[in-house]
Design an enzyme around this catalytic site. Sequence first.
Site, short mmCIF file in Angstrom:
data_model
loop_
_atom_site.label_atom_id
_atom_site.label_comp_id
_atom_site.label_asym_id
_atom_site.label_seq_id
_atom_site.Cartn_x
_atom_site.Cartn_y
_atom_site.Cartn_z
CG ASN A 1 -0.36 0.66 2.43
OD1 ASN A 1 -0.32 1.88 2.57
ND2 ASN A 1 0.17 -0.18 3.33
CB CYS B 1 4.31 6.18 7.56
SG CYS B 1 3.34 6.04 6.05
C1 LIG Z 1 -3.64 0.16 3.85
C2 LIG Z 1 -2.76 0.30 5.05
C3 LIG Z 1 -2.70 1.51 5.72
C4 LIG Z 1 -1.89 1.67 6.84
N1 LIG Z 1 -1.86 2.85 7.49
C5 LIG Z 1 -1.12 2.98 8.63
C6 LIG Z 1 -1.15 4.17 9.39
O1 LIG Z 1 -1.86 5.10 9.07
N2 LIG Z 1 -0.36 4.26 10.49
C7 LIG Z 1 0.45 3.21 10.88
O2 LIG Z 1 1.15 3.32 11.89
N3 LIG Z 1 0.47 2.06 10.19
C8 LIG Z 1 -0.29 1.93 9.08
N4 LIG Z 1 -0.28 0.74 8.39
C9 LIG Z 1 0.55 -0.38 8.88
C10 LIG Z 1 -0.29 -1.34 9.72
O3 LIG Z 1 -0.81 -0.70 10.85
C11 LIG Z 1 0.56 -2.55 10.16
O4 LIG Z 1 1.64 -2.09 10.95
C12 LIG Z 1 1.11 -3.33 8.98
O5 LIG Z 1 0.18 -3.37 7.94
C13 LIG Z 1 1.50 -4.76 9.35
O6 LIG Z 1 0.41 -5.49 9.86
P1 LIG Z 1 -0.52 -6.47 8.95
O7 LIG Z 1 0.42 -7.41 8.25
O8 LIG Z 1 -1.43 -7.14 9.90
O9 LIG Z 1 -1.21 -5.59 7.97
C14 LIG Z 1 -1.10 0.58 7.28
C15 LIG Z 1 -1.17 -0.65 6.60
C16 LIG Z 1 -2.00 -0.81 5.51
C17 LIG Z 1 -2.04 -2.14 4.81
#
Ligand SMILES: Cc1cc2nc3c(=O)[nH]c(=O)nc-3n(C[C@H](O)[C@H](O)[C@H](O)COP(=O)(O)O)c2cc1C
Lengths: 258, 258, 310, 310
Positions: free
Chosen positions: D74, D136
């Site tokens: 993303n 990020c």
């Molecule tokens: C579409 C999307 C948007 C995200 N936006 C944020 C965000 O705004 N702030 C943040 O700290 N992490 C953001 N993340 C990271 C997630 O919070 C998480 O740390 C990361 O996706 C790993 O976890 P997962 O594998 O369960 O998705 C985002 C992830 C995705 C996929």
Amino acid sequence: MSLVKVLSQRPIADQLFSITIESPSDLRKGYEPGQFLHFRITDSFDFTLRRPLSICKVDLKKRQITVVYRASGEGTRRLSRLLPGEQVDVIGPLGHGFPMHDEDQHAILIGGGIGVPPMVELGRQLRNRQMKITSVVGFASKRQAILLDELAEFGDVIVLSQDGSIGEEGLVTDALTEALCADASRFYACGPTPMLKAVKETMQIHNVPGYLSLEERMGCGIGICVGCVHPIERDQKVTNRKTCKEGPVFLAQEVVFS
Amino acid sequence: MSLVKVLSQRPIADQLFSITIESPSDLRKGYEPGQFLHFRITDSFDFTLRRPLSICKVDLKKRQITVVYRASGEGTRRLSRLLPGEQVDVIGPLGHGFPMHDEDQHAILIGGGIGVPPMVELGRQLRNRQMKITSVVGFASKRQAILLDELAEFGDVIVLSQDGSIGEEGLVTDALTEALCADASRFYACGPTPMLKAVKETMQIHNVPGYLSLEERMGCGIGICVGCVHPIERDQKVTNRKTCKEGPVFLAQEVVFS
Amino acid sequence: MSRLTHVDLRVPFLHKMLKNPVMPASGCFSFGEEMRQFYDLNLLGAIVVKATTLDERQGNPTPRIAETPAGMLNAIGLQNPGVQAVLAHELPRLKDFRTLPVIVNVAGTAIEDYVEVVKALNSSEVVSMLELNISCPNVKCGGIQFGTDPMMASEMVKAIKAVSHFPVIVKLSPNVTDIVSMALAVEEAGADAISLINTLIGMQIDLEKRRPLLANGIGGLSGPAVKPVAVRMVYEVSQKVHVPVIGIGGIRTGEDAIEFLMAGASAVQVGTANFTDPYACPTIIEQMEAWCKEHGVAKVEQLIGAAWRK
Amino acid sequence: MSRLTHVDLRVPFLHKMLKNPVMPASGCFSFGEEMRQFYDLNLLGAIVVKATTLDERQGNPTPRIAETPAGMLNAIGLQNPGVQAVLAHELPRLKDFRTLPVIVNVAGTAIEDYVEVVKALNSSEVVSMLELNISCPNVKCGGIQFGTDPMMASEMVKAIKAVSHFPVIVKLSPNVTDIVSMALAVEEAGADAISLINTLIGMQIDLEKRRPLLANGIGGLSGPAVKPVAVRMVYEVSQKVHVPVIGIGGIRTGEDAIEFLMAGASAVQVGTANFTDPYACPTIIEQMEAWCKEHGVAKVEQLIGAAWRK
Ligand SMILES: Cc1cc2nc3c(=O)[nH]c(=O)nc-3n(C[C@H](O)[C@H](O)[C@H](O)COP(=O)(O)O)c2cc1C
Ligand SMILES: Cc1cc2nc3c(=O)[nH]c(=O)nc-3n(C[C@H](O)[C@H](O)[C@H](O)COP(=O)(O)OP(=O)(O)OC[C@H]3O[C@@H](n4cnc5c(N)ncnc54)[C@H](O)[C@@H]3O)c2cc1C
Ligand SMILES: Cc1cc2nc3c(=O)[nH]c(=O)nc-3n(C[C@H](O)[C@H](O)[C@H](O)COP(=O)(O)OP(=O)(O)OC[C@H]3O[C@@H](n4cnc5c(N)ncnc54)[C@H](O)[C@@H]3O)c2cc1C
Ligand SMILES: Cc1cc2nc3c(=O)[nH]c(=O)nc-3n(C[C@H](O)[C@H](O)[C@H](O)COP(=O)(O)O)c2cc1C
Ligand code: FES
Ligand code: FES
């Protein structure tokens, strides 16, 4: 999880399939043509994301929905192998569909390729409102032409193809003539982005208001990931709006193309 | 890719399945009991690694192989859903199986749980060499007991179970008595590592030479990744040897347990 | 676009012309002996053999292997017979493949080990390039250190270049904050090419035993899961260095290989996919050819760096 | 082991008792409004909302999303309505969920931005903790810098702790050579807890267009593919710091969540899985409970750090 049963599935053109499933929610609570269903292909790691497919036909009594789609990539190809009786995880109907206006006299439905399916349910609902309907649909070639009989039930159907193998050779905009538009009070369009852009411009010239159904890559489909946005202009301000939740249908004049 | 057809598949006990497939290679060129086949479960990203399963029965004329396995994890569970007529990607037979000695009079086949299947093809081949065969097999409980009829064709079968629900309550080593071993010229064992260790010790005491079929997690199954090694002592030197290529069968006295 | 009937798959690489851009990745092909049963190795663009150290190594205890979503973990720990045995027994068997560059992956603990291995290999008539493995996460002391510190990596590369009779490819670790700095450091130190990526460091817990599944605790993550990280690093590095880059990480199909070429790789290595399917390399070569035909690409070389931001 | 009839899923976290260790990950839950249609948010252990910046941001152009093997990329680019709109419109709607800690993810470009956001949030009665997003990968200037340099991270955390009325969780980037140093730096600077991991940096090429698929070029890799990297980092960091760690990365099932607890996480966040299945969080909670029952674990808290090397 929200599993529903596959009721039937069959190929209807080259790489194009029609699948009918039990509706994932009670449609009597309301649904709109132009809304979409979000399909989880399988529970394998192969498919992290769902696939959005538009509602094509609804059978309210039987609580069944039909979707027509092109098996283009891994996900839709896998979907096309589902058999009747198997279950599939679907959420929806989602998003905002095509607004209908009772005062309209004549609506033009414009569909390009896999943008044609939502026009069928839209046509049916507009016809129920006694509206005159003209469909203008474009395909790459005859082998991809779909849903012509269905649309013919609602009124004239003008068919175009890029290679001239069916209908006139050309793009949908070639058929959006002044003569046709003079009589029209509204247009509805769904198809690839370049088509939508051209349609918007053409209809602006002919001064017909209408709606575009946008296609953006989606993460969640329910408004939480902010992945699917498109620039939309309202009150002279351009903001990226979620096509899955505020759309996929927007007022044509609001849609900003780069 | 080396695709072969699934000929039949059926459950034979609790979570245990027997699958018969076309042989992936020409068995007339030779194969050994104790060798294994390496199954690619599907071409999905879910399964990066193949699953090793031992040859249980061979039909040379029909060029068919049967494998008996427990649907324990994701891969074997998925395998158990394959239907006759479907294709599956299999390589093998791989590795080195059980050496047979024509001078032997009486062989003891020792199998624990899913270590029992290779004993069937081994028993058949030893019986063809006119050898006396005693099978000693152990299961967690009656619901997991498999292949008893098949083994009974070759000679006596002593059955044990951990909960006493079939045969004697106990472990295979409980049945490896001096009386039984006094008469034996060779043993062959396959089963979980703790069992193999105990068997090795017991048979050392009874002074019966034999072979162990080892179970290590495999990457490639063909000797290229060095993932599947076990410490083997030869000429007073302990080296990590590939169980997929040099094994899975080793001389019991060479196998080092920690 | 018109379907082509012939595609030129050759790519130039360090003064050689490779038949095609596909080679096995080190550690996923052993010394080639086993793969010969599956296909003719002459189909490959080059041969890359297992990491070779000065002395024989027994590697880590087992389990060494775990499966993960779209990938795997390994903690082999550089088990190999040592450079003398490799020279005596393994490399001579590759003489049949004269038309292929044979690349030996060199590993060790201290700079001196590496230097000794390279000196020993200098005598070989089979070897044509070295790949310096300064990035293996599975040996405790040294090894990975060189791969994560630009200064140490530079020192290592200089020491090797000073003794090597062969061109030196340096294989980088992805477990760094800034892959471009690492690449620039080794290029500056004299690397003739850069290969990336080695494995990401990962772990899996065995829920039943309530401890790390691999005996070594951590292991190297490889396979399709890591492909996006690898493509990104190849894309970033290849635009900044002047030496060729070999793309590695999760390649399983011809399209994956083409993705790496477009990202800027001059050739690719296939690792984990060899375990999933021993026929992976020749299949990938066929698929690349088919893709080029369908897309009207007459020379695969034209795809290198096609996706760079211009 | 006897099957239990009741399992205590509660875990203590920063002076609160969470109902269970499962919370959505920031950016994968928006501000909760949409998820309310799918389940009762009171089922969750806590709520974590989208990154909030000082001013409204429009984020990156599309495509912002791509699917990868067992994962996704993303490049949203922190699109959000800005802290004032969040305070006025988004947070008040979470008042119904009084029993849940509401955690606001804070992002920005320079330290001053972050400080301003935190000052604004101080006035909220809904917020109970902050999660500092210094990791990020999708904003060009700043942002990621803080997440990859221990000194800058430390400076940032000190500045925030000086103004914040709430406990501060610091969310780390996995794109670093040494995650333990980063964790120790932010702990030393006053972080009340650490969450990890944010996304790995990756890329996908669109073969037809011959350019990066995401408009932004690079994007953040998440989903099951990254789980082994995340588990490894949680395992390493949780044994070195004294503050609680939140485990994030590829959690899709109750067993995945338990794997993170065993690795040393005190709670977990679920990101990408919410897209695959909007019911992911409540399903994971149920599955954790079922696993504990089957394995005779009376209190889920007992699993925290169970896999540590002793
Ligand atoms: C579409 C999307 C948007 C995200 N936006 C944020 C965000 O705004 N702030 C943040 O700290 N992490 C953001 N993340 C990271 C997630 O919070 C998480 O740390 C990361 O996706 C790993 O976890 P997962 O594998 O369960 O998705 C985002 C992830 C995705 C996929
Ligand atoms: C609101 C909406 C309604 C749609 N309705 C229909 C329909 O009725 N019939 C139909 O055939 N198609 C429709 N599409 C397009 C359809 O969603 C894509 O063709 C499909 O997702 C491609 O998936 P894949 O697995 O075949 O391709 P892959 O290339 O394997 O997909 C990879 C990823 O890219 C996304 N993606 C790829 N192509 C598109 C695309 N054109 N639009 C959006 N996302 C894409 C996929 O969803 C997936 O996340 C619609 C798209 C949207 C946004
Ligand atoms: C030479 C050999 C012969 C075998 N023969 C048989 C047989 O005839 N019948 C039978 O039921 N089982 C046999 N096994 C065990 C069988 O390979 C495993 O049960 C199977 O791989 C588990 O896969 P899964 O997908 O169900 O489990 P998962 O836990 O999903 O597997 C994850 C990974 O761990 C590996 N793995 C898990 N358990 C084992 C295990 N016990 N041994 C080796 N690798 C494991 C898998 O291969 C896979 O790589 C044999 C193992 C070996 C090494
Ligand atoms: C089992 C195994 C052993 C490996 N051994 C080596 C090695 O000896 N030397 C080396 O440089 N890389 C080694 N690697 C790393 C691979 O060469 C490759 O860089 C990595 O696996 C990523 O590619 P892949 O995803 O195609 O496997 C090994 C990888 C695996 C899976
Ligand atoms: S697809 Fe996630 S917000 Fe629209
Ligand atoms: S499994 Fe790869 S060497 Fe044995």
